[in-house]
Every structure is written in C-alpha cells, then in structure tokens.
Design an enzyme around this catalytic site. Structure first.
Site, PDB file in Angstrom:
ATOM      1  N   GLY A 122     -69.838  25.224 -35.427  1.00  0.00           N
ATOM      2  CA  GLY A 122     -70.855  24.032 -34.484  1.00  0.00           C
ATOM      3  C   GLY A 122     -71.393  24.634 -34.196  1.00  0.00           C
ATOM      4  CG  HIS A 454     -36.233  57.743  -8.084  1.00  0.00           C
ATOM      5  ND1 HIS A 454     -37.331  58.643  -8.991  1.00  0.00           N
ATOM      6  CD2 HIS A 454     -35.125  58.184  -8.091  1.00  0.00           C
ATOM      7  CE1 HIS A 454     -36.540  59.193  -8.678  1.00  0.00           C
ATOM      8  NE2 HIS A 454     -35.401  58.577  -9.270  1.00  0.00           N
TER       9      HIS A 454
END
Ligand code: FAD
Ligand code: NAI
Length: 475
Positions: A122, A454
């Site tokens: 472009g 945990h």
C-alpha cells in the site's frame, strides 16, 4: 475505479490487523493491506510478529527447551534416554506450521469480521475527496480511498554498517530462525532481547555461542538484580558474553564470518564463527509507503511522528506499533490499534504505557512491568522493595526450576505498586497479575492479602508482596 472504505489499514501485523478487526467490530467498512508473502507467494498476514518474530521464536525456544530438558534434566526425574537426537528440518517444519496456523487464523478473522483484505504493498497517492487515496500493488492491484488511514507498517532489523544481511552467514532475526543445521560456532552482536532468545535456542541445540555487546553492562532496561541473576544463569548454561566491544569490521569467508572489534580494554580482537546473528535493534519501516505524497511527517529515526493518541500530522491519518515511538512490542502495537479504532468511533481509547509488560522468553524467563529502582532513584521517589526466591517455593522445587525471584517495588508512603520484576520459571505468565494490580493501582498489601493457589508459582508473587512489609511466611 477506486473502492471506498471508512478505514484503510496499511500493514497486517499485530498493530494493523487488530486495528482492522476492532474498527470492523465498531461498524466501519474496513480494508487491510498487507504485503507479506509465504513461501508459495500467498498472503501471510501477521507481520514480523507472526512470520519472523514472536511466534516462530517461541516455537523454537520451546523445541530447544525440550531438547535441553531431555538431555540434561530428565535423568533427575529417573527418566533415561539413549541416542537423543535433534532433527532440525523437522523442528523448523513444526515452527513453520505454527506460523501458518497463525496466518490462516488472521485470514479467518478478517472474513469473520468482514474486513476486506488486499494482498500487496500500500502506498499513499494523494489526499482525496473526503480522505486519502492509497494504491495497492501486488497480488491485488487496486486503488482504495479511506476516510481514515491507519499506518502500521512495522520495523526492520538494523544492520551493522558494511555488513548487509545475506541471511546465510550474516543473519537478521529472519535468518536466525531458519539456520539449516546447528552451527558449531555462532556469534551474536547485541545482547538485547533477540540476542538472548536466539542465542539460547542455538546454544541449547549445541552451538558454541559468543555474544558481543557494545554497552559495558547487561540488559540495561531491566532491574539490576534481575539482570545480574539472569546473566549468572546464562553464563552457567554456556553463553559467552563480551561487553564494551566496538565492532570494527565484519568479513565473510567461505566457511564463516570474522568479526573484528576492540574489546573493553581497547585492544584489537576478533571472533571467527560459522554464522553471525546481528541483533542491534530495529528501525521503523516506511519503505514503499510514499509518505511524501501526502506530507506525512517522519522523525530523524524514520519513525512516523505521532502524539500520545497515535495521531499523525495529517487529519484522519493515524499510526501505530513499531513504526512509531515507544517500545517495539506486539502487545503495545495491538493496544494502540484498538485505541485508534475506538478514537475513530468517537470513543475514548486508552493505552497505559506504564503498564506495558516486558518479557524475555529465555530460561530463566525475565519479565517486568513498571519502574526499576534505578528509574525511581533518578526521579527521587522514595520506595521500598520486597523479594521472594523461587528456591523457597514448593511448586518451583517440584518443577525442578528454582532459579530467580519475584521482586516488588512499592511507594514508600502509600504502598502503591510501582514495579514488579521477575526472573524465573513462567515469569511470562506470572507478570500478568502484577499488570492487573498496577492497572487497578493496587498496593503491595492488596496482593499480600489475596488467596493464591497452593502449590503454585504465584505464591512467590504473594510472598514478594508480603516481603515489602517484611513479613514473608515461607522465607
Ligand atoms: P509488524 O509486525 O512489523 O507488521 C507490519 C506489517 O506491515 C508487515 O506484515 C509488513 O509486511 C507490512 N507492510 C509494511 N509496509 C507495507 C506497505 N507499504 N504495504 C503493505 N504492507 C506493508 N514482541 C513481543 O511483544 N513479544 C515477543 O515475544 C516478541 N518477539 C520477537 C521476536 C523477534 C525475533 C522479533 C524480530 C520481534 C519480536 N517482537 C516481540 C516484536 C514484535 O514482533 C513487534 O513489536 C510487532 O510485530 C510490531 O507490530 P506492527 O504491527 O507494528 O508491525
Ligand atoms: P534490543 O534493543 O533489545 O538490543 C540491542 C542490543 O544491541 C543492545 O544491548 C545494544 O546495546 C546492542 N548494540 C547496539 N549496537 C551495537 C553494536 N554496534 N555492537 C554491539 N552491540 C550493539 O534489540 P534486538 O535484540 O535487536 O530486538 C529488537 C526489538 O525487538 C526489541 O527491543 C524488542 O522490542 C523486540 N523483541 C521483543 C521480544 C520479546 O518481547 N520477547 C523478543 C525479541 C525482540
């Protein structure tokens, strides 16, 4: 005949393709132009990130890490292997298929969101009635008119003067991702993000890697303690560093490359290697964009000049990502792309540069968000710190990866988190909690009071937050 769009995006990397999708979601008629070609000449949207950056480098980091684990660490788990080998062609083919999945994914997303895709280059032609004319040249040959244009043309690797990339012996990121066999010796110029990631890949696969760095120190942008810890780990793994060098010449030989330099003591030295990766930063890319046709302003580095909102000097022309100021990171480009699309729609798009995370996908991983101690000292802002080592984290011990730590920096008075710095396992994932916390202006105590699963590595984050108040529970 030209085709008219509300928004024409030039460049289909993370900045451009995300801007195009967001603009289409907001109801605009959108075109995205991208020129990247795959090996068959077909479209390969996704830019540097997808084709020769984030995605392929992470694929190779993963493959090479598996190889290193199999060779060096499986035995610790009682897993025996004999005749371990690596098939570089297969590893590369896997990487290429990961890239292709991403290219195809973007083409699918364009269809899903009704973004018109044009494969080609472009270039600005002129200001047109109610917008800008942009010519597409390539597989698609069209003229588009956009009321708004978003430029997202990215960046290219910077070469050493007099040593152009041939992608065979002298490699940019592109060639570094497709070395056909493991070189015995590999030189890397620049100990930044690419140097460390690609140096790690080829070191793990068996190359002897030497990294030459101009600065006297290591990873200047990272927290000093993190950089020290990481450097120690990399040296132990076998990466060789030489700091304070000045490259004086690069010479190609039939079977390799010879780099001449002066070392930190000012003595002449040289390094002969089979291949050389040059990773000394990247330059904004406006090749072929023809910015002069419309008077689009660039700065002395070649970056498109934008304000804090990605507005250029031209009305309704915007620019995002690597082609503008700021860190050259895919997620920063994406955030800017989204914000610009929203601003075009009259909304209040927002990018918080202070909470853009950095991640280096080495082993140990390095990740940070916010400020370092050095930056806060320079600002004269009073702060306190707290750290927690992975050595004291149960999940890290179970993983067999206890290198590193999490470090919090909080305001001395208000306890607001100002920075979080991690070196260690899965730092890339752990940093997100810190980013969220900083976005919500959390204090270190906020994190310290949140329940973390945990056993998880995230407990190291909670403990580092507790450490700011000198009350770690497990260290
Ligand atoms: P780009 O991705 O460069 O895309 C620009 C696109 O525009 C390209 O497809 C190009 O072909 C196209 N284009 C240019 N000019 C034209 C034109 N005139 N017409 C049509 N098309 C045009 N960042 C991270 O956040 N995490 C990582 O892990 C990471 N790893 C990386 C690893 C490597 C080896 C490299 C090199 C970079 C890495 N980066 C990473 C940086 C990241 O790739 C960039 O920040 C990001 O790609 C920038 O996005 P962008 O959209 O601005 O530009
Ligand atoms: P970099 O800016 O990270 O590092 C370049 C290094 O080269 C610096 O340490 C610099 O001092 C050194 N250097 C510059 N000129 C030199 C010279 N002449 N001789 C010796 N050393 C020299 O750049 P890099 O590694 O090329 O990466 C470019 C950018 O790509 C990064 O800054 C980052 O934005 C992006 N990237 C991001 C990744 C991630 O997020 N994980 C991964 C890879 C790249």
């Amino acid at each position: 005949m030209s085709q008219s769009f509300d928004v024409v995006v030039i460049g289909g990397g993370p900045g451009g393709y995300i801007a195009a999708i967001r603009a289409a979601q907001l109801g605009f008629k959108v075109a995205c132009i991208d020129e990247w070609k795959n090996d068959k000449g077909g479209p390969a949207p996704g830019g540097t990130c997808t084709n020769v950056g984030c995605i392929p480098s992470k694929a190779l980091l993963q493959s090479s890490e598996h190889f290193e684990h199999a060779g060096k660490h499986f035995a610790d788990h009682g897993i025996g292997l004999s005749n371990l080998s690596i098939d570089i062609a297969k590893m590369t083919a896997r990487k290429d298929s990961v890239v292709k999945q991403n290219n195809d994914g973007i083409l699918y997303l364009f269809k899903k969101n009704k973004v018109s895709f044009f494969h080609g280059r472009g270039s600005f032609v002129k200001a047109a009635d109610g917008g800008y004319e942009v010519a597409v040249a390539g597989a698609a040959n069209e003229t588009l008119v956009g009321k708004h244009v978003i430029v997202a043309t990215g960046s290219n690797a910077r070469a050493l003067p007099g040593a152009a990339f041939d992608e065979d012996r002298i490699l940019s990121n592109d060639g570094a991702l497709r070395i056909p066999s493991v070189p015995k010796t590999l030189g890397v110029v620049g100990s930044g993000v690419i140097g460390l990631e690609m140096g790690s890949v080829w070191r793990r696969l068996g190359a002897q890697v030497t990294i030459l760095e101009a600065l006297p120190g290591f990873l200047g942008a990272a927290d000093e303690q993190v950089a020290k810890e990481a450097q120690k780990a990399f040296v132990k793994q076998g990466l060789k560093f030489e700091f304070g060098v000045k490259i004086t010449g690069v010479e190609q030989a039939k079977d390799g490359v010879k780099v001449a330099y002066t070392n930190a003591k000012g003595e002449a030295a040289s390094l002969a290697v089979e291949r050389l990766i040059v990773s000394i930063g990247r330059v904004p890319n406006t090749i072929g964009l023809n910015p002069d046709a419309v008077g689009l302003k660039l700065d002395e580095r070649g970056a498109i000049v934008v304000d804090g909102d990605c507005r250029t000097n031209l009305p309704n022309v915007w620019a995002v990502g690597d082609v503008v100021r700021g860190p050259m990171l895919a997620h920063k480009a994406e955030e800017e792309g989204v914000a610009v699309a929203e601003r075009i729609a009259g909304q209040h798009g927002h990018v918080n540069f202070n909470t853009v995370p950095w991640v280096i996908y080495t082993s140990p991983e390095i990740a940070w968000v916010g400020q370092t101690e050095a930056q806060l000292k320079a600002e004269g802002r009073a702060y306190k710190t707290g750290s927690f080592p992975f050595m004291a984290n149960g999940r890290a011990r179970a993983l067999g990866d206890t290198t590193g730590f999490v470090k919090f920096i909080a305001d001395a008075k208000t306890d607001e988190i100002l920075g979080v710095h991690i070196v260690g396992p899965f730092a890339s994932e752990l940093i997100s909690e810190a980013v969220v916390a900083m976005e919500f202006k959390a204090s270190a105590e906020d994190i310290a009071r949140i329940c973390h699963a945990h056993p998880s590595l995230s407990e190291a984050t909670k403990e580092a937050a507790l450490a700011v108040d000198k009350r770690t529970l497990n260290f």
